[in-house]
Write a protein that holds these residues in place. Structure first.
Motif, PDB file in Angstrom:
ATOM      1  N   PRO A 266       0.835  -1.216   0.000  1.00 32.27           N
ATOM      2  CA  PRO A 266       0.000   0.000   0.000  1.00 32.27           C
ATOM      3  C   PRO A 266       0.866   1.262   0.000  1.00 32.27           C
ATOM      4  CG  PRO A 266      -0.801  -1.585   1.619  1.00 32.27           C
ATOM      5  CD  PRO A 266       0.506  -2.117   1.114  1.00 32.27           C
ATOM      6  N   HIS A 267       1.905   1.224   0.809  1.00 33.35           N
ATOM      7  CA  HIS A 267       2.796   2.366   0.910  1.00 33.35           C
ATOM      8  C   HIS A 267       3.588   2.561  -0.394  1.00 33.35           C
ATOM      9  CE1 HIS A 267       4.810   5.173   3.539  1.00 33.35           C
ATOM     10  NE2 HIS A 267       5.905   4.909   2.853  1.00 33.35           N
ATOM     11  N   ALA A 268       4.073   1.442  -0.932  1.00 30.26           N
ATOM     12  CA  ALA A 268       4.890   1.516  -2.150  1.00 30.26           C
ATOM     13  C   ALA A 268       4.065   2.076  -3.321  1.00 30.26           C
ATOM     14  CB  ALA A 268       5.441   0.130  -2.492  1.00 30.26           C
ATOM     15  N   ILE A 269       2.806   1.635  -3.419  1.00 30.92           N
ATOM     16  CA  ILE A 269       1.960   2.141  -4.521  1.00 30.92           C
ATOM     17  C   ILE A 269       1.708   3.643  -4.323  1.00 30.92           C
ATOM     18  CG2 ILE A 269      -0.326   1.963  -5.620  1.00 30.92           C
ATOM     19  CD1 ILE A 269      -0.216  -1.085  -4.958  1.00 30.92           C
ATOM     20  N   THR A 270       1.490   4.031  -3.068  1.00 29.24           N
ATOM     21  CA  THR A 270       1.308   5.465  -2.781  1.00 29.24           C
ATOM     22  C   THR A 270       2.557   6.245  -3.185  1.00 29.24           C
ATOM     23  OG1 THR A 270      -0.055   4.818  -0.917  1.00 29.24           O
ATOM     24  CG2 THR A 270       0.640   7.114  -0.973  1.00 29.24           C
ATOM     25  N   ASP A 271       3.730   5.689  -2.872  1.00 25.65           N
ATOM     26  CA  ASP A 271       4.982   6.371  -3.253  1.00 25.65           C
ATOM     27  C   ASP A 271       5.112   6.483  -4.775  1.00 25.65           C
ATOM     28  OD1 ASP A 271       5.727   6.788  -0.680  1.00 25.65           O
ATOM     29  OD2 ASP A 271       7.139   5.118  -0.577  1.00 25.65           O
ATOM     30  N   THR A 272       4.599   5.474  -5.463  1.00 26.05           N
ATOM     31  CA  THR A 272       4.659   5.503  -6.927  1.00 26.05           C
ATOM     32  C   THR A 272       3.767   6.620  -7.483  1.00 26.05           C
ATOM     33  OG1 THR A 272       4.990   3.124  -6.858  1.00 26.05           O
ATOM     34  CG2 THR A 272       4.478   4.049  -8.999  1.00 26.05           C
ATOM     35  N   TYR A 273       2.608   6.836  -6.843  1.00 23.63           N
ATOM     36  CA  TYR A 273       1.696   7.894  -7.285  1.00 23.63           C
ATOM     37  C   TYR A 273       2.183   9.292  -6.929  1.00 23.63           C
ATOM     38  CZ  TYR A 273      -2.240   4.561  -7.445  1.00 23.63           C
ATOM     39  OH  TYR A 273      -3.079   3.538  -7.721  1.00 23.63           O
ATOM     40  N   ARG A 274       2.916   9.334  -5.797  1.00 21.70           N
ATOM     41  CA  ARG A 274       3.218  10.631  -5.178  1.00 21.70           C
ATOM     42  C   ARG A 274       3.767  11.662  -6.183  1.00 21.70           C
ATOM     43  NH1 ARG A 274       3.441  10.654   0.005  1.00 21.70           N
ATOM     44  NH2 ARG A 274       4.317   8.557   0.189  1.00 21.70           N
ATOM     45  N   GLY A 275       3.113  12.816  -6.194  1.00 21.37           N
ATOM     46  CA  GLY A 275       3.555  13.900  -7.081  1.00 21.37           C
ATOM     47  C   GLY A 275       3.209  13.658  -8.546  1.00 21.37           C
ATOM     48  N   VAL A 405      14.076 -12.429  -3.036  1.00 21.46           N
ATOM     49  CA  VAL A 405      14.336 -12.783  -4.439  1.00 21.46           C
ATOM     50  C   VAL A 405      13.022 -12.806  -5.237  1.00 21.46           C
ATOM     51  CG1 VAL A 405      15.059 -14.706  -5.921  1.00 21.46           C
ATOM     52  CG2 VAL A 405      16.551 -13.904  -4.100  1.00 21.46           C
ATOM     53  N   ALA A 406      11.954 -13.257  -4.592  1.00 23.59           N
ATOM     54  CA  ALA A 406      10.654 -13.267  -5.281  1.00 23.59           C
ATOM     55  C   ALA A 406      10.090 -11.849  -5.311  1.00 23.59           C
ATOM     56  CB  ALA A 406       9.693 -14.203  -4.558  1.00 23.59           C
ATOM     57  N   SER A 407       9.879 -11.354  -6.491  1.00 21.72           N
ATOM     58  CA  SER A 407       9.397  -9.982  -6.659  1.00 21.72           C
ATOM     59  C   SER A 407       7.947  -9.856  -6.218  1.00 21.72           C
ATOM     60  CB  SER A 407       9.465  -9.638  -8.142  1.00 21.72           C
ATOM     61  OG  SER A 407      10.344  -8.604  -8.362  1.00 21.72           O
ATOM     62  N   THR A 408       7.649  -8.855  -5.427  1.00 18.19           N
ATOM     63  CA  THR A 408       6.257  -8.629  -4.996  1.00 18.19           C
ATOM     64  C   THR A 408       5.877  -7.176  -5.240  1.00 18.19           C
ATOM     65  OG1 THR A 408       7.102  -8.345  -2.741  1.00 18.19           O
ATOM     66  CG2 THR A 408       6.154 -10.500  -3.309  1.00 18.19           C
ATOM     67  N   LYS A 409       6.441  -6.288  -4.395  1.00 21.59           N
ATOM     68  CA  LYS A 409       6.058  -4.875  -4.550  1.00 21.59           C
ATOM     69  C   LYS A 409       6.608  -4.296  -5.853  1.00 21.59           C
ATOM     70  CE  LYS A 409       9.851  -3.090  -1.702  1.00 21.59           C
ATOM     71  NZ  LYS A 409      10.251  -2.093  -0.702  1.00 21.59           N
ATOM     72  N   ALA A 410       7.649  -4.900  -6.405  1.00 23.54           N
ATOM     73  CA  ALA A 410       8.147  -4.401  -7.691  1.00 23.54           C
ATOM     74  C   ALA A 410       7.054  -4.566  -8.742  1.00 23.54           C
ATOM     75  CB  ALA A 410       9.402  -5.158  -8.109  1.00 23.54           C
ATOM     76  N   PHE A 411       6.351  -5.714  -8.700  1.00 25.23           N
ATOM     77  CA  PHE A 411       5.314  -6.019  -9.691  1.00 25.23           C
ATOM     78  C   PHE A 411       4.164  -5.006  -9.622  1.00 25.23           C
ATOM     79  CE2 PHE A 411       1.471  -8.676 -10.793  1.00 25.23           C
ATOM     80  CZ  PHE A 411       1.747  -8.828 -12.135  1.00 25.23           C
ATOM     81  N   THR A 412       3.636  -4.794  -8.423  1.00 22.75           N
ATOM     82  CA  THR A 412       2.464  -3.909  -8.323  1.00 22.75           C
ATOM     83  C   THR A 412       2.842  -2.455  -8.628  1.00 22.75           C
ATOM     84  OG1 THR A 412       2.803  -4.052  -5.924  1.00 22.75           O
ATOM     85  CG2 THR A 412       0.964  -5.289  -6.843  1.00 22.75           C
ATOM     86  N   THR A 413       4.064  -2.063  -8.271  1.00 25.25           N
ATOM     87  CA  THR A 413       4.439  -0.670  -8.582  1.00 25.25           C
ATOM     88  C   THR A 413       4.769  -0.511 -10.067  1.00 25.25           C
ATOM     89  OG1 THR A 413       6.693  -1.107  -7.822  1.00 25.25           O
ATOM     90  CG2 THR A 413       5.206  -0.065  -6.251  1.00 25.25           C
ATOM     91  N   GLN A 414       5.250  -1.572 -10.685  1.00 24.10           N
ATOM     92  CA  GLN A 414       5.476  -1.494 -12.146  1.00 24.10           C
ATOM     93  C   GLN A 414       4.132  -1.297 -12.852  1.00 24.10           C
ATOM     94  OE1 GLN A 414       7.426  -5.273 -12.636  1.00 24.10           O
ATOM     95  NE2 GLN A 414       9.484  -4.403 -12.546  1.00 24.10           N
ATOM     96  N   ILE A 415       3.127  -2.077 -12.438  1.00 23.71           N
ATOM     97  CA  ILE A 415       1.803  -1.937 -13.068  1.00 23.71           C
ATOM     98  C   ILE A 415       1.285  -0.514 -12.837  1.00 23.71           C
ATOM     99  CG2 ILE A 415      -0.608  -2.722 -12.990  1.00 23.71           C
ATOM    100  CD1 ILE A 415       0.452  -5.498 -12.214  1.00 23.71           C
ATOM    101  N   THR A 416       1.520  -0.001 -11.628  1.00 27.08           N
ATOM    102  CA  THR A 416       1.047   1.342 -11.293  1.00 27.08           C
ATOM    103  C   THR A 416       1.666   2.386 -12.219  1.00 27.08           C
ATOM    104  OG1 THR A 416       0.829   0.648  -8.995  1.00 27.08           O
ATOM    105  CG2 THR A 416       0.866   3.012  -9.408  1.00 27.08           C
ATOM    106  N   VAL A 417       2.979   2.345 -12.376  1.00 32.47           N
ATOM    107  CA  VAL A 417       3.659   3.321 -13.249  1.00 32.47           C
ATOM    108  C   VAL A 417       3.161   3.182 -14.677  1.00 32.47           C
ATOM    109  CG1 VAL A 417       5.855   3.700 -14.435  1.00 32.47           C
ATOM    110  CG2 VAL A 417       5.771   3.774 -11.980  1.00 32.47           C
TER     111      VAL A 417
END
Ligand code: AGP
Length: 615
Positions: A266-275, A405-417
């Motif tokens: 949740p935090h990582a996606i918010t950071d991706t949106y920020r600004g 090693v297993a990507s998690t937040k990278a995946f959801t933030t990539q989709i977000t961007v």
């Protein structure tokens, strides 16, 4: 693929290098080693196994002295993981030592020449060839270590980040990079080197990232002197202020990095949106897109290249871009793209997606596309990474360090961007109705709180994991935007639990995979409302009539699938293009709990490494 760490200063190097290696173990963990120089002796300690095994061996040998040290954690490329093949490697005289991340492709002819000149080799590695080549240059050309490294590297073909130490030039370390990352931490009366900044972030936030083709001499007397490997011409080093902190790279009370990173979403996606996402103003601001908006609006085609999880994010992006921006999209495995003869036109845009920004195949695909005149846009997480630098423009995902090693937040933030990019372009192109655009922006803002709600079901998901942890196989089905999520769910399960799993578009099941279904087969079906819901319900009925076990990922309040499936996990309702950001979460947690229950090493699964910097 390997992690390298080094220290030169006034403190004891051993604890700094060991702690640094532990932070880099995500890069490789089949063997580890350290070389320490105490003013007289240059001692190498190394072993098959993890850094913890290295600590044990070092304790037994009582070899922990010295204020210069270099260490290595390995993911084997040449030679099986054993004590001898572990780094550091001595030269024949044992005056020199080296650590190396990468591959020297022409090591065989180089080795033949050295053998003919009387050199002996203990290991099967390309690295031992390189250190003896450096020694050979030193002897024959009577040059300094720095010059010898430069000359030797000009004979080597391949990729490397290296650190070399010569006990006769005891006040300096020589480092170099080509194709593998290398950062230098600049402290007071001390310097650090590492594959990324995590080993030295607690000591200094000043870092120099060597560019490809650069080398540096590091000494307390002269500091960091950077030059070009090709011709030795001096380069002015740029000292960057790092923004990451220690807390971001530690587990913060979670049992594993993977779980911490799942919960950070949740935090990582918010950071991706920020600004970037200004829903009330109806604006998406993205410098990399804004500055090149005409290119995107006029693009005839977008080619996405990536590997693994990032490739799955690319597939989700294909659906989103085509839906809103109305630009044809092709998603390619970087490793395939680079080795065929792809048709690239001048109005094509290549988007490279990579968490680490260091994946060798993705990097090579970028270089090929650039040679053929394409505009390259990088979507990376690691700031300053090779892919982000090689791209013409880009957007960072801002997920923060991903260590598991297993990507998690990278995946959801990539989709977000990628979703932000698609909507920004769609607005400019006029390929989306104004009302729909505003609606999507407002809904996007709600995603982090909806992810929180999915995470609240962790206990229920753990129970499902208990029921299926002993399965030998598992199928994942999804349609439309959620087909790539099925692929990603299957990848997560196999990489950390070693259970065989496959993802399919739900409708493809009847073209083959249905033959696998019996009462032993769990099938995870993403069956959220809207996304071809009725069709997916029919697929579930087909599975149930063959006695398969169904785990449904459904929209809150669903009744139909609940009546059919063996288990359901609910996700809040959202607009269809954003459902992958929610449906992915239970699949990450399911894999995590299964792997933990099976006693697997969740953060460092066998045979894998976090960033694949070899081809
Ligand atoms: C994902 O869980 C994997 N560890 C792997 O597939 C990864 O996504 C792939 O190697 C690509 O890495 P990148 O995003 O750093 O380029």
């Amino acid at each position: 693929m390997c992690g390298i760490v080094g220290y030169i200063g006034l403190k004891d190097a051993y604890p700094i290098v060991i702690k640094g290696l532990k932070r880099l173990e995500y890069r490789g963990y089949d063997s580890a080693g350290i070389a320490l120089f105490d003013g007289n002796n240059l001692e190498v300690t190394k072993t098959k196994g993890k850094v913890a095994d290295l600590e044990r061996v070092a304790l037994e040998k009582n070899s922990k002295k010295g204020s210069i040290g270099i260490g290595h954690t390995r993911w084997a490329t040449h030679g099986v993981p054993n004590d001898v093949n572990s780094h550091p490697h001595y030269s024949n005289s044992e005056d020199l030592v080296i650590i190396h991340n990468g591959i020297i492709e022409n090591y065989e002819p180089l080795k033949k020449e050295l053998v003919a000149r009387g050199y002996e080799f203990k290991s099967d590695t390309d690295t031992e060839v390189l250190i003896n080549l450096i020694e050979d240059v030193q002897i024959n050309e009577k040059v300094s270590l720095e010059k010898a490294v430069q000359i030797a590297l000009n004979q080597a073909i391949g990729a490397y980040a290296i650190a070399v130490f010569d006990k006769r030039q005891e006040n300096e370390l020589i480092v170099a990079r080509l194709g593998s990352p290398l950062a230098i931490g600049v402290g007071e009366n001390e310097f650090f080197i590492a594959s990324d900044a995590s080993p030295f972030i607690e000591y200094t936030s000043d870092a120099i990232y060597l560019e490809d083709g650069e080398m540096a001499k590091i000494s307390l007397k002269e500091g960091v002197v950077v030059s070009k490997i090709k011709d030795g011409v001096a380069v002015d080093p740029y000292i960057q202020k790092l923004k990451i902190n220690l807390e971001q790279i530690e587990k913060g009370g979670f049992d594993h990095f993977m779980l911490k990173e799942i919960y950070e979403q949740p935090h990582a996606i918010t950071d991706t949106y920020r600004g970037r996402l200004l829903a009330n103003e109806g604006v998406i601001k993205m410098a990399g897109i804004d500055d090149n908006i005409d290119k995107f609006v006029n693009a005839k085609r977008i080619i996405i290249v990536a590997c693994g999880t990032s490739w799955h994010a690319g597939l989700v992006a294909e659906y989103i871009f085509e839906e809103f921006s109305r630009i044809p999209v092709e998603v390619e495995y970087a490793s395939e793209f680079r080795y065929r003869n792809p048709i690239i036109n001048k109005d094509d845009i290549l988007i490279a997606i990579s968490q680490s920004g260091e994946t060798a195949d993705t990097m090579a695909a970028i270089k090929l596309a650039k040679q053929r005149g394409a505009f390259v846009f990088g979507v990376c997480n690691v700031v300053g990474s090779s892919i982000s630098r090689e791209s013409h423009a880009g957007a960072y995902t801002h997920a923060g360090p991903e260590i598991g090693v297993a990507s998690t937040k990278a995946f959801t933030t990539q989709i977000t961007v990628l979703a932000l990019m698609a909507l920004r372009i769609a607005k400019q192109k006029g390929s989306i109705a104004n009302s729909q655009y505003h609606y999507l922006l407002h809904e996007m803002e709600q995603i982090p709180s909806k992810v929180e709600k999915v995470l609240e079901q962790n206990d229920a998901i753990e129970k499902v994991a208990e029921a299926y942890k002993d399965s030998d196989n598992c199928l994942y089905l999804g349609r439309g935007f959620n087909f790539p999520v099925a692929l990603e769910g299957a990848l997560k399960l196999k990489e950390i639990s070693y259970i065989h799993a496959e993802g399919y578009p739900a409708a493809e099941m009847k073209h083959g995979p249905i033959a696998l279904i019996d009462e032993q087969m769990p099938v995870v079906v993403i069956a959220t409302k809207k996304g071809h819901y009725e069709k997916v319900v029919s697929n579930i009925q087909e599975i149930k009539s063959r006695k398969g076990k169904v785990i449904g990922i459904v929209t809150e309040g669903d009744v139909t699938v609940k009546g059919l499936a063996d288990h359901v996990i609910e996700v809040p309702e959202t607009l269809e293009p954003f459902t992958p950001l929610l449906t992915t979460i239970p699949l990450q947690l399911l894999s995590y709990h299964i792997a933990v229950k099976l006693g697997k090493n969740v953060d460092q699964p066998r045979n894998l490494a976090k960033s694949v910097t070899v081809e």
